[in-house]
Every structure is written in C-alpha cells, then in structure tokens.
Motif scaffolding. Structure first.
Motif, PDB file in Angstrom:
ATOM      1  N   ILE A 165       5.228  -6.985 -13.571  1.00 44.52           N
ATOM      2  CA  ILE A 165       5.460  -7.877 -12.437  1.00 44.52           C
ATOM      3  C   ILE A 165       5.572  -7.082 -11.145  1.00 44.52           C
ATOM      4  N   LEU A 166       6.367  -6.028 -11.172  1.00 42.00           N
ATOM      5  CA  LEU A 166       6.573  -5.236  -9.957  1.00 42.00           C
ATOM      6  C   LEU A 166       5.282  -4.560  -9.486  1.00 42.00           C
ATOM      7  N   ILE A 167       4.572  -3.922 -10.404  1.00 32.18           N
ATOM      8  CA  ILE A 167       3.362  -3.184 -10.018  1.00 32.18           C
ATOM      9  C   ILE A 167       2.271  -4.136  -9.562  1.00 32.18           C
ATOM     10  N   CYS A 168       2.116  -5.255 -10.266  1.00 30.37           N
ATOM     11  CA  CYS A 168       1.130  -6.255  -9.826  1.00 30.37           C
ATOM     12  C   CYS A 168       1.461  -6.762  -8.432  1.00 30.37           C
ATOM     13  N   LEU A 169       2.744  -6.980  -8.173  1.00 31.62           N
ATOM     14  CA  LEU A 169       3.152  -7.466  -6.850  1.00 31.62           C
ATOM     15  C   LEU A 169       2.814  -6.445  -5.777  1.00 31.62           C
ATOM     16  N   TYR A 170       3.091  -5.176  -6.031  1.00 34.14           N
ATOM     17  CA  TYR A 170       2.818  -4.127  -5.046  1.00 34.14           C
ATOM     18  C   TYR A 170       1.315  -3.997  -4.775  1.00 34.14           C
ATOM     19  N   ILE A 171       0.518  -3.912  -5.844  1.00 33.01           N
ATOM     20  CA  ILE A 171      -0.913  -3.650  -5.686  1.00 33.01           C
ATOM     21  C   ILE A 171      -1.637  -4.881  -5.158  1.00 33.01           C
ATOM     22  N   TRP A 172      -1.280  -6.057  -5.667  1.00 27.48           N
ATOM     23  CA  TRP A 172      -1.971  -7.278  -5.278  1.00 27.48           C
ATOM     24  C   TRP A 172      -1.833  -7.557  -3.782  1.00 27.48           C
ATOM     25  N   ASN A 173      -0.680  -7.231  -3.212  1.00 23.95           N
ATOM     26  CA  ASN A 173      -0.426  -7.519  -1.807  1.00 23.95           C
ATOM     27  C   ASN A 173      -0.696  -6.335  -0.882  1.00 23.95           C
ATOM     28  N   ASP A 174      -1.235  -5.252  -1.425  1.00 23.34           N
ATOM     29  CA  ASP A 174      -1.411  -4.053  -0.616  1.00 23.34           C
ATOM     30  C   ASP A 174      -2.586  -4.193   0.346  1.00 23.34           C
ATOM     31  N   VAL A 175      -2.352  -3.856   1.582  1.00 27.09           N
ATOM     32  CA  VAL A 175      -3.397  -3.794   2.600  1.00 27.09           C
ATOM     33  C   VAL A 175      -3.572  -2.366   3.102  1.00 27.09           C
ATOM     34  N   PHE A 176      -2.470  -1.639   3.201  1.00 33.90           N
ATOM     35  CA  PHE A 176      -2.461  -0.329   3.857  1.00 33.90           C
ATOM     36  C   PHE A 176      -3.395   0.652   3.159  1.00 33.90           C
ATOM     37  N   TYR A 177      -3.159   0.931   1.867  1.00 30.77           N
ATOM     38  CA  TYR A 177      -3.968   1.916   1.165  1.00 30.77           C
ATOM     39  C   TYR A 177      -5.390   1.415   0.937  1.00 30.77           C
ATOM     40  N   ALA A 178      -5.538   0.121   0.645  1.00 25.52           N
ATOM     41  CA  ALA A 178      -6.878  -0.432   0.445  1.00 25.52           C
ATOM     42  C   ALA A 178      -7.722  -0.315   1.708  1.00 25.52           C
ATOM     43  N   PHE A 179      -7.095  -0.454   2.858  1.00 28.74           N
ATOM     44  CA  PHE A 179      -7.830  -0.370   4.120  1.00 28.74           C
ATOM     45  C   PHE A 179      -8.427   1.021   4.316  1.00 28.74           C
ATOM     46  N   PHE A 180      -7.686   2.063   3.956  1.00 29.07           N
ATOM     47  CA  PHE A 180      -8.155   3.433   4.178  1.00 29.07           C
ATOM     48  C   PHE A 180      -9.089   3.917   3.078  1.00 29.07           C
TER      49      PHE A 180
END
Length: 276
Positions: free
Chosen positions: A200-215
């Motif tokens: 649950i925690l890891i899915c929440l972090y990765i699913w909502n990530d914009v910062f690292y995905a942007f770079f």
C-alpha cells in the motif's frame, strides 16, 4: 468506573468527527466538483451542483481528451514491476538482516535503511542512467524506484521478521529444506500482513510521483500524475477544475482497489496467525 482501555462514547464521537473533517471534507469536495459544470467549478464549494450533474460529460472528456488510457498503461508498467522487485529483494535482505547477528550486520542494516533519511541526488541519477543508456526507459524508472523505496520495505519487513519464532525455520532445515526453500515455503507466507502494508505504501508513493518521473521518463512515457501535470501546465485544463478533479478521481480508483485487496490480506494474515 469506566472499563479499562475504553475511551467512552464521547471519545468515539470525537474521533469520528475529526476523521470526517480531515478526510471526508476534502474527499467530498473532489467528488462533488468533478460532476459540476465549468462555471460552477471555478469557485469550489461543498454544495451540490445547481444546474445538474455532469458526471458522464466530465469523465468521458477526461478519458478521451486527457489521454487517460495511455497514461494508465504507463503507470502500470512502472508501478507493477517496481513493487514486485522492491518486496522480493527487500524481504530476502530483511530475512538475512533479522536472523544474522554481528557488527557488520548492524552496519549493513543501517546502510539498508539509510534511504529513509538520505534523499537521492536527482542529477546524479539522471547522469548515471544516461551512462547506462536507461534514461527515458521503463527499466530505468523501475531501477530508480527500487533503489529509493528499498529502505522503506527493509525497515518494515526486518522488524516483522524478528517477531517470527526462528524455530519454524529450524524445523524446515531439519526436514532437509535449504535456505531458498525455507524462505519461500516458510518465511514468505508469514510475511503477508507486512507485505500488504508495504504494498500500500509503495504503491501510493510511486503511483502519485511526479518529481522523479519528470526527470527520468518525462516526455518519453506518460504516467497518470505526470500526464495530469503536463496537460494542466499546457493550458488544456486551465480553469477547468471539474476536469482536473474528475481526473484525480479516476487516477485514485486503482489505488483504492489495491487498498481493498491488501486490506483483506492484512486481516487474513493476522487472523491466520492468531489461529495458529
């Protein structure tokens, strides 16, 4: 005299009211705004739509014009292998760290969870991925997420394994099971509650990530939050809060599904352990 451990009905009412205010009000605002017209959504409020519900129109516009399908596929391609590799590698490492003793094991454990307080250097990550020719690829993004969230999984799983009696593993070794078989047949099934929590925690972090995905994959692969950021920044959703909130609702549905499934695993794991 009140029962020991009980807070009384007033305590329960206060908890429910606080939960309703902290969670319920923002959730209701998102849901009700996502079915309003553009004019009503300019000034978000908790009131129901005055000119009717625009659920079908808003959500269909988001799905077609917002490139939701491609972004959903991109998120799944990144999140699924990242979570699998994090949980598998972290559970193996945690088993060793929990069962071995010594100064070097303590040092390794400290290094393993150091990612909780040491932020990764984004510029270094991007340069390293370029040297490995993995910049802008799903594999590079998965490697970044595995490295970032491995510390979180190790922290949770190691503490849980230390509560498991080592006699279970000793019995498996007496029966002739090697380390690999002992881990997959004895240890791993007992980790279902903590694995569900970590999922649950890891899915929440990765699913909502914009910062690292942007770079790392920005411009080459669409994920749901990255796509929403790009569409809104380009002006397609400018002042269209009804479409933005509709996108947020659709983006959150897979996470809700993961939470429901993982919650059942947590409950079944706890009750199964209690029966045993």
């Amino acid at each position: 005299m009140a029962p020991e451990g009980g807070g009384g009905p007033l305590h329960a009412v206060v908890v429910v009211l606080l939960t309703a205010v902290v969670v319920g009000v923002p959730l209701w605002l998102v849901l009700v705004t996502s079915v309003k017209s553009q004019g009503e959504a300019l000034l978000p409020s908790l009131a129901l739509p005055r000119d009717g519900f625009h659920l079908v129109a808003n959500y269909s516009t988001v799905i077609t014009d917002g490139r939701l399908g491609a972004a959903l596929l991109g998120s799944v391609l990144v999140v699924a292998p990242s979570v699998v590799f994090v949980l598998l590698l972290a559970s193996m490492a945690s088993w060793v760290l929990a069962r071995r003793k010594g100064r070097w094991i303590s040092v390794l454990y400290a290094l393993g969870i150091s990612g909780l307080i040491l932020p990764p250097a984004v510029v270094t990550l991007v340069l390293l991925l370029r040297q490995l020719q993995l910049a802008g690829t799903v594999g590079g993004m998965v490697m970044v997420y595995v490295g970032i969230y491995m510390s979180t999984a190790i922290f949770f799983i190691t503490g849980f394994i230390r509560t498991i009696p080592p006699e279970l593993e000793e019995a498996a070794r007496v029966d002739g099971a090697g380390p690999v078989r002992t881990f997959f047949t004895v240890v791993l099934p007992l980790l279902r509650p903590v694995m569900a929590t970590a999922t649950i925690l890891i899915c929440l972090y990765i699913w909502n990530d914009v910062f690292y995905a942007f770079f790392v994959v920005g411009g080459r692969l669409d994920t749901l939050p990255l796509n929403l950021f790009q569409v809104a920044s380009a002006g397609a959703y400018l002042n269209n809060w009804h479409l933005i909130f509709a996108y947020v609702v659709l983006m959150s549905l897979p996470l809700v599904l993961v939470f429901v499934i993982a919650q059942r695993r947590i409950i079944s794991g706890i009750t199964g352990g209690a029966v045993k």
